[in-house]
Design an enzyme around this catalytic site. Structure first.
Site, PDB file in Angstrom:
ATOM      1  N   GLU A 111       0.734  -1.064   0.138  1.00 51.59           N
ATOM      2  CA  GLU A 111       0.173   0.063  -0.087  1.00 51.59           C
ATOM      3  C   GLU A 111       0.953   1.387   0.080  1.00 51.59           C
ATOM      4  O   GLU A 111       1.731   1.423   0.754  1.00 51.59           O
ATOM      5  CB  GLU A 111      -0.840   0.193   1.160  1.00 51.59           C
ATOM      6  CG  GLU A 111      -1.786   1.337   1.285  1.00 51.59           C
ATOM      7  CD  GLU A 111      -2.390   1.121   2.580  1.00 51.59           C
ATOM      8  OE1 GLU A 111      -3.756   2.221   2.685  1.00 51.59           O
ATOM      9  OE2 GLU A 111      -2.154   0.541   3.679  1.00 51.59           O
TER      10      GLU A 111
ATOM     11  N   LYS B 270      -9.790   2.110  -3.430  1.00 54.38           N
ATOM     12  CA  LYS B 270     -10.399   1.601  -2.179  1.00 54.38           C
ATOM     13  C   LYS B 270     -11.783   1.829  -1.861  1.00 54.38           C
ATOM     14  O   LYS B 270     -12.153   2.993  -2.170  1.00 54.38           O
ATOM     15  CB  LYS B 270      -9.544   1.967  -1.007  1.00 54.38           C
ATOM     16  CG  LYS B 270      -9.811   1.466   0.243  1.00 54.38           C
ATOM     17  CD  LYS B 270      -8.787   1.867   1.290  1.00 54.38           C
ATOM     18  CE  LYS B 270      -8.941   1.398   2.526  1.00 54.38           C
ATOM     19  NZ  LYS B 270      -7.959   1.839   3.558  1.00 54.38           N
TER      20      LYS B 270
ATOM     21  N   CYS C  81      -5.793  -2.659   2.849  1.00 56.70           N
ATOM     22  CA  CYS C  81      -5.530  -2.413   4.328  1.00 56.70           C
ATOM     23  C   CYS C  81      -6.989  -2.745   4.947  1.00 56.70           C
ATOM     24  O   CYS C  81      -7.271  -3.745   4.950  1.00 56.70           O
ATOM     25  CB  CYS C  81      -5.126  -1.021   4.387  1.00 56.70           C
ATOM     26  SG  CYS C  81      -4.541  -0.890   6.257  1.00 56.70           S
TER      27      CYS C  81
END
Length: 534
Positions: free
Chosen positions: A279, A342, A395
């Site tokens: 990330e 995301k 994440c």
């Protein structure tokens, strides 16, 4: 025969023959509830004492049986929830104090406030359980799974510390997760604990524990079914762990050094099928970093490798009047490139809830005119790497079972990239890894996890970590990842069967409680009338 006895199932009937739980003074019951919640995290990574995941809710159940009224139940639930979150999520203190620059005393206050707020889920559950269902164990398990589910979406959610995660390392139970998911495991564990108490408290309590054990046995009999199977193709992967210090990661003067670290670690990996950076491995907006990105992508292409990296992504509006920022992953496979944006953002970390409030904050990550990240759509296609379809999770969003379930459909394997440097040596990164293990079990797919500083790992379709790197080291993890095909029951149905069962049990318990109260009032009336007639 009373009306309730004639109309409701045996397992949720009138509880006349229950032994009344001793009501403890609140001065004693509250600390016990607090302790029961505080020890819950010992059932999770890195401790793995899974029986505590049964014992901890069981203690709360016993305390609620002795609650004199719903108000007492509320505060017992709040004490339990506070203990659960204050201890189980204390890893947040590292990011608040060490990296957020918040004084220690204020960090403790913020953790306490977070625990109080999150404790409300257990508080409301406990209040409703005592207020509406008259201590029905089936309703207790139903309420429990509903409050866990609420944490996945209410006010954007904080889906952490679920009971079901405690069983990722219990291999003989692993076959259940692909059918019922983490909520199903939570339901079974909580119900088993409550049923064990009923065995000693209620005449005929053996019926409930027998039913629970029978249900578990039926699920275990299906555990050997292979819901997903290998396609016969596998990809050689290299996961690059740069170990960039969090306090330096976003400094402008350190950005070129960061890029150099990842480029250097990857030199020996070109030629493998997929090279993966974690990330925000590129700590620069993709259009500003494009010369570097194009150079690496071209090198990957010439080496016949696919390259995948995390990078903040800027998208200018067509009218040129504004832009959106995304926490994203870009994949370069031959001559094609794909972007995943995301979907689940971290409140106060990646965006400020209720919009517009970010404007009053100082620059984020050193960028002028900073703005929060935008949310990616939930209809994004899998990314392509080495010709294989990858389902993505960036994440924090891997903690959302339903998001990962959707992203896993029609994929060969799953990938999550993360940066857990925010949480130092705390239990946070290990709990995060445990969630990835559960997502592998639920979807029946390999999960590749690339992180900045650990835990970088390859997890098989049975939720087992088959290779990993030590934390806080610069290193590369190499492995082979088989492609899988097929769908687990959880991928098809999601958490809805478990939720529906839980809600039905709650409603049946409420109905039984009302009918019992009506029956008791009639009995009291006719008894009083008979005395008066004499």
């Amino acid at each position: 025969m009373s009306t309730a006895t004639a109309s409701t199932p045996k397992l949720i009937r009138n509880r006349k023959h229950a032994t009344q739980a001793k009501s403890l003074p609140m001065a004693l019951a509250m600390p016990i509830a607090l302790l029961a919640g505080a020890i819950f995290s010992l059932s999770l990574a890195p401790y793995y004492l899974y029986p505590i995941a049964i014992i901890s809710p069981m203690v709360l159940y016993v305390l609620l049986l002795g609650a004199k009224n719903p108000r007492q139940a509320f505060w017992l639930g709040e004490a339990y929830g506070f203990g659960t979150w204050a201890v189980g999520a204390f890893w947040l203190f590292t990011s608040i104090h060490q990296y957020g620059g918040i004084p220690a005393w204020l960090g403790y206050v913020m953790i306490g406030l977070m625990a109080l707020i999150m404790g409300l889920f257990h508080a409301v559950m406990a209040w409703a359980f005592v207020r509406f269902t008259a201590h029905q164990p089936l309703a207790f398990a139903g309420f429990w799974v509903v409050q866990e589910w609420l944490k996945t979406w209410f006010l954007t959610g904080f889906p952490w510390l679920f009971v079901g995660y405690a069983f990722t390392e219990v291999t003989w139970l692993n076959g259940i997760a692909p059918m019922v998911g983490v909520f199903g495991l939570s339901f079974l564990a909580v119900l088993f604990g409550a049923a064990t108490i009923e065995l000693f408290r209620v005449r005929g309590g053996y019926m409930l524990i027998s039913a629970v054990l029978t249900g578990i046995a039926v699920l275990l009999s299906l555990a050997n079914i292979h819901w997903t199977t290998p396609t016969g193709k596998s990809s050689s992967v290299s996961l690059v762990q740069g170990n960039i210090p969090q306090d330096m990661k976003w400094l402008a003067e350190y950005q070129m050094q960061t890029l150099g670290i990842y480029a250097g670690l990857s030199q020996s990996e070109w030629g493998r099928d997929i090279v993966i950076w974690p990330e925000a491995a590129i700590p620069i907006l993709q259009d500003d970093a494009w010369p570097f990105i194009a150079e690496v992508a071209n090198h990957a292409y010439e080496s016949k490798s696919a390259w995948v990296t995390g990078v903040p992504y800027r998208e200018i509006h067509q009218d040129g009047a504004g832009m959106d920022l995304y926490n994203s992953v870009m994949a370069f496979d031959g001559t094609q490139a794909g972007v995943y944006k995301k979907q689940r953002l971290v409140p106060f970390g990646e965006y400020i809830p209720f919009g517009g409030l970010l404007d009053i904050l100082p620059n984020l990550a050193g960028m002028q005119n900073a703005q929060g990240f935008s949310r990616g759509t939930d209809t994004q296609s899998p990314l392509i790497a080495n010709g294989e379809k990858m389902g993505l999770a960036i994440c924090y969003e891997v903690a959302y079972p339903d998001t990962t379930r959707r992203n896993a459909i029609d994929t060969d394997f799953l990938l999550t990239v993360s940066n857990d440097a925010w949480f130092g040596t705390s239990a946070g990164p290990m709990q995060h890894l445990q969630m990835v293990q559960m997502r592998s079990l639920e979807t029946g797919r390999y999960f590749v996890r690339a992180t900045n500083n650990g835990v970088t790992a390859i997890i098989n379709e049975k939720g087992q970590v088959i290779a990993s790197l030590p934390q806080f080291e610069q290193a590369v993890l190499r492995g082979d990842v088989p492609s899988m095909t097929g769908k687990t029951p959880f991928m098809i149905l999601g958490h809805y069967p478990v939720l529906i069962i839980g809600i039905l049990l709650i409603l049946l318990s409420i109905l039984a409680n009302r009918m019992n109260n009506t029956s008791a009032k009639k009995e009291k009336y006719y008894t009083a009338k008979g005395v008066a007639d004499r």
